[in-house]
Write a protein that holds these residues in place. Structure first.
Motif, PDB file in Angstrom:
ATOM      1  N   LYS A 260     -30.150 -19.067  85.141  1.00 43.26           N
ATOM      2  CA  LYS A 260     -29.609 -20.107  86.399  1.00 43.26           C
ATOM      3  C   LYS A 260     -27.940 -19.652  86.360  1.00 43.26           C
ATOM      4  CE  LYS A 260     -31.172 -23.680  84.105  1.00 43.26           C
ATOM      5  NZ  LYS A 260     -31.229 -25.078  83.647  1.00 43.26           N
ATOM      6  N   THR A 261     -27.412 -18.750  85.978  1.00 40.17           N
ATOM      7  CA  THR A 261     -26.063 -18.504  85.905  1.00 40.17           C
ATOM      8  C   THR A 261     -25.476 -18.582  87.630  1.00 40.17           C
ATOM      9  OG1 THR A 261     -25.979 -17.103  84.119  1.00 40.17           O
ATOM     10  CG2 THR A 261     -24.090 -16.845  85.510  1.00 40.17           C
ATOM     11  N   PRO A 262     -24.544 -19.320  87.681  1.00 40.40           N
ATOM     12  CA  PRO A 262     -23.927 -19.539  89.313  1.00 40.40           C
ATOM     13  C   PRO A 262     -23.509 -18.168  89.645  1.00 40.40           C
ATOM     14  CG  PRO A 262     -23.055 -21.178  87.922  1.00 40.40           C
ATOM     15  CD  PRO A 262     -23.779 -20.212  87.025  1.00 40.40           C
ATOM     16  N   ASP A 263     -23.827 -17.857  90.993  1.00 33.16           N
ATOM     17  CA  ASP A 263     -23.519 -16.676  91.615  1.00 33.16           C
ATOM     18  C   ASP A 263     -22.141 -16.325  91.318  1.00 33.16           C
ATOM     19  OD1 ASP A 263     -25.804 -16.733  92.460  1.00 33.16           O
ATOM     20  OD2 ASP A 263     -25.596 -16.774  94.529  1.00 33.16           O
ATOM     21  N   ALA A 264     -21.215 -17.184  91.442  1.00 36.56           N
ATOM     22  CA  ALA A 264     -19.793 -16.517  91.399  1.00 36.56           C
ATOM     23  C   ALA A 264     -19.275 -16.253  89.869  1.00 36.56           C
ATOM     24  CB  ALA A 264     -18.708 -17.885  91.788  1.00 36.56           C
ATOM     25  N   LEU A 265     -20.082 -16.655  88.919  1.00 39.17           N
ATOM     26  CA  LEU A 265     -19.977 -16.380  87.428  1.00 39.17           C
ATOM     27  C   LEU A 265     -20.377 -15.241  86.986  1.00 39.17           C
ATOM     28  CD1 LEU A 265     -18.442 -18.306  85.495  1.00 39.17           C
ATOM     29  CD2 LEU A 265     -20.457 -19.144  84.901  1.00 39.17           C
ATOM     30  N   LEU A 266     -21.308 -14.585  87.841  1.00 40.51           N
ATOM     31  CA  LEU A 266     -22.011 -13.321  87.496  1.00 40.51           C
ATOM     32  C   LEU A 266     -21.180 -12.345  87.201  1.00 40.51           C
ATOM     33  CD1 LEU A 266     -25.296 -13.764  89.698  1.00 40.51           C
ATOM     34  CD2 LEU A 266     -25.179 -13.646  87.232  1.00 40.51           C
ATOM     35  N   PRO A 267     -20.035 -11.833  87.874  1.00 38.63           N
ATOM     36  CA  PRO A 267     -19.329 -10.496  87.607  1.00 38.63           C
ATOM     37  C   PRO A 267     -18.710 -10.814  86.447  1.00 38.63           C
ATOM     38  CG  PRO A 267     -18.829 -11.442  89.829  1.00 38.63           C
ATOM     39  CD  PRO A 267     -19.832 -12.416  89.180  1.00 38.63           C
ATOM     40  N   GLU A 268     -17.994 -11.947  86.118  1.00 39.45           N
ATOM     41  CA  GLU A 268     -17.442 -12.463  84.797  1.00 39.45           C
ATOM     42  C   GLU A 268     -18.459 -12.385  83.497  1.00 39.45           C
ATOM     43  OE1 GLU A 268     -15.312 -16.425  83.527  1.00 39.45           O
ATOM     44  OE2 GLU A 268     -15.033 -15.780  85.543  1.00 39.45           O
ATOM     45  N   TYR A 269     -19.592 -12.921  83.813  1.00 37.17           N
ATOM     46  CA  TYR A 269     -20.496 -12.811  82.623  1.00 37.17           C
ATOM     47  C   TYR A 269     -20.963 -11.351  82.291  1.00 37.17           C
ATOM     48  CZ  TYR A 269     -20.986 -17.865  81.514  1.00 37.17           C
ATOM     49  OH  TYR A 269     -21.174 -19.246  81.323  1.00 37.17           O
ATOM     50  N   PHE A 270     -21.041 -10.562  83.400  1.00 38.91           N
ATOM     51  CA  PHE A 270     -21.618  -9.207  83.070  1.00 38.91           C
ATOM     52  C   PHE A 270     -20.467  -8.165  82.444  1.00 38.91           C
ATOM     53  CE2 PHE A 270     -25.163  -9.570  86.323  1.00 38.91           C
ATOM     54  CZ  PHE A 270     -26.027  -8.988  85.528  1.00 38.91           C
ATOM     55  N   GLU A 271     -19.204  -8.651  82.823  1.00 39.00           N
ATOM     56  CA  GLU A 271     -18.224  -8.147  82.206  1.00 39.00           C
ATOM     57  C   GLU A 271     -17.786  -8.190  80.614  1.00 39.00           C
ATOM     58  OE1 GLU A 271     -14.174  -8.731  84.172  1.00 39.00           O
ATOM     59  OE2 GLU A 271     -13.271  -7.388  82.630  1.00 39.00           O
TER      60      GLU A 271
END
Lengths: 404, 404
Positions: A260-271
């Protein structure tokens, strides 16, 4: 080599100090130092076992430590069994309760279990685990005084948090002033070349540099990782805000939160939470969520469990047992009277048809809380906080998550 | 008994705390406690051997300690061999230089020699001399942290001196915060019932009360003696202001300084430096001066030496060798080039007829500086401060006092 070093020092890094990129001096250019090291550097990370649960927010400097290991350097993991009893005042708006020795000993093993999936514990000479009581318990008053002479009250009160508390009249206790010096002395004791930490550790790591200089050692570099946002995408990840994913969470709970990770947070979490190439991610955000959840569960459990979890959750969704937006249904504890029996919760939440059915399921070993089987029929919980955020499961397909 | 207690608690006492005169509680009425004590109380006085010279200003709490001994109580004299190396920040406008162990050891013996004439070292069970390294050197970091948890930064910065320095940007070093706690811990270690000190010690003595309470002991009383004015009658007695009378000064120097005590200062000096009844003093101030000088010299030397000194100085005056107002002639160092040889000074000041006469007198053992025989012919002084205030003597009758 230069590429690997460059990635090491850039991905998920907030700050490096000193950091004079133009310098050819190994003392103020970490890239230069790493590229020219003729022996492994000693990379320090200190962790105080102050609680029982670590979450993904804690994993950032540990993952960075692993990255140093992978380049051949030595991870020096310091378990702050002594400093945990003092309590790092960083970021605290009031004095911390001091832990007992028994509490600390209990926490150490749970911490090591949670860190195991991240670090390389296998390759020879890549890991040194040290307990800071080894040297701190031997420090006498004369040595303590020597540490204290290196800093002034003004310098210490300049530390974020202390100044605010002092001005607001919130007590700052004298032992809190000693904490940064003890953390700094750890760097002296293990002769660290680099210390890792969150951005809130800059002050403490800088003191380590000062103390190393004071004791005639070469000062360490500081490498700071960001503070991770929680799954709400708003505040920093924190157990008390219930926007966290625990490193010890069971696969289902972990997967369903990350899915359920918010879209805006995805780049950060992947990094910060994966080693995936950030250029090669799927375009569809829903696919990104699944990839993120699968990758993280693979790290903390296994690829096989990640596959299985992904499939069983997908199956539930197609069977229509749960809504598509909330993969696991939530159950509010607002109306529950505490202390509460587990069999009552199973029945009241609809996971079991009755209290007696619930008792049977517990006895039969079908009930798990956050992945841990519970077989005590009379299991009781004292307060909502013991359950909020936890996933209760009966058999393989019935789940709820407790909310406030 | 009540009269003796009353005199003990009034003569030369600035403050007693707690001091609830109406209370029948032994915990907050020292007079009541003393009158009802079924065993001797333990009266603590701590002295840090931070220098070599004590003066009459230092003698006030030591004399009060003797008064307690005379009433049957036990003097617990704490030689701060450990704390001397830290340095009491009380009344200091900047951080003190830390002493080496060798310096401290050297100072201890000179201090004891100077204290000997005041205290009762003879009567059994009236004196316990303790060195605080006995317990402080054994304090580990955990204990230090426990001490530090008892106080906040705000409480410590409220201490006179610290607040001013902090606000003015003069560094206050962290180890200075530890000092009051160490002095307080001394009270815990020796289980003091009463602690004596100058009025500037109120903060430190109060911390001793807090720590005793923290460690489950009955809190001590604080009994404060005034800060003595110097022989100038203006500023507090201090070696650096050269308005002092040293406890180790030779009889001539001591007598001649006290014989010039300003009239306004006489009542104070009699109260604090003698046991004479203040009602029975001679009326003539000149007689008072002589009585004061004779009484004090009797204490630090002997009655015989006091008699002899009084007579020989009187003889010099009648022989017209010196003016009546200045019993010992002064010799200004303003024109002297430093480093300066002793034989030059003897000759230049007129004490000897020539430099070669001066050399002969030194060799012959006739030359003393502040009562100490000097036989090194080439004795040299680096700077005026090494001599200012000192009395140079040749034979029994020729004296000068160096002034700036």
């Amino acid at each position: 080599m230069a590429d690997a070093v460059s990635s090491l020092l850039q991905r998920g890094v907030s700050d490096i100090f000193p950091n004079n990129a133009d310098s050819q001096q190994e003392d103020d250019n970490l890239a230069h130092r790493l590229e020219n090291a003729d022996q492994p550097l000693r990379i320090k990370l200190g962790i105080d076992p102050t609680g029982t649960d670590l979450h993904l927010g804690h994993s950032l400097p540990i993952r960075k430590l692993r990255a140093f290991q992978d380049l051949g350097h030595k991870a020096v993991l310091i378990i702050g069994d002594f400093t945990a009893r003092v309590g790092d005042p960083t970021g605290k708006s009031e004095v911390r309760r001091q832990l007992t020795e028994a509490e600390v000993q209990h926490n150490i093993q749970t911490y090591l279990d949670q860190i195991k999936p991240i670090l390389d514990f296998e390759t020879p000479d890549r890991l040194e685990v040290r307990y800071n009581s080894e040297w701190l318990s031997k420090i006498d008053l004369a040595k303590t005084l020597e540490l204290l002479t290196t800093m002034t009250v003004g310098q210490m009160l300049a530390k974020e948090g202390f100044a605010e508390r002092y001005q607001q009249g919130t007590p700052v206790y004298l032992h809190e002033f000693l904490y940064p010096l003890l953390q700094g002395y750890d760097s002296v004791a293990v002769e660290a070349d680099v210390e890792l930490g969150g951005t809130d550790q800059k002050f403490n790591i800088a003191i380590g540099r000062d103390l190393q200089r004071h004791f005639g050692l070469r000062p360490q570099f500081g490498l700071l990782t960001p503070i991770l946002l929680g799954t709400d995408g708003v505040q920093k990840m924190s157990k008390s805000l219930n926007n966290y994913v625990g490193l010890a969470e069971d696969a289902v709970s972990m997967y369903s939160k990350l899915e359920k990770t918010p879209d805006a947070l995805l780049p950060e979490y992947f990094e910060h939470l994966t080693n995936l190439s950030l250029k090669d991610l799927p375009e569809n955000p829903r696919e990104q969520q699944k990839l993120l959840a699968h990758t993280v569960v693979s790290q903390y459990h296994s690829v096989a469990i990640a596959n299985e979890t992904q499939q069983s959750l997908a199956a539930m969704v197609t069977q229509g047992d749960m809504s598509q937006t909330d993969v696991i249904p939530e159950y509010s504890l607002a109306e529950v009277t505490f202390p509460a029996k587990l069999f009552y919760l199973l029945s009241a939440s609809g996971l079991c048809s009755s209290s007696s059915d619930a008792r049977r399921q517990i006895k039969g070993g079908a009930v798990k809380l956050d992945g841990t089987k519970i077989t005590v029929v009379d299991q009781t919980y004292d307060q909502p906080d013991d359950l909020i955020g936890a996933v209760l499961q009966v058999g393989k397909k019935k789940f709820i998550r407790f909310i406030a």
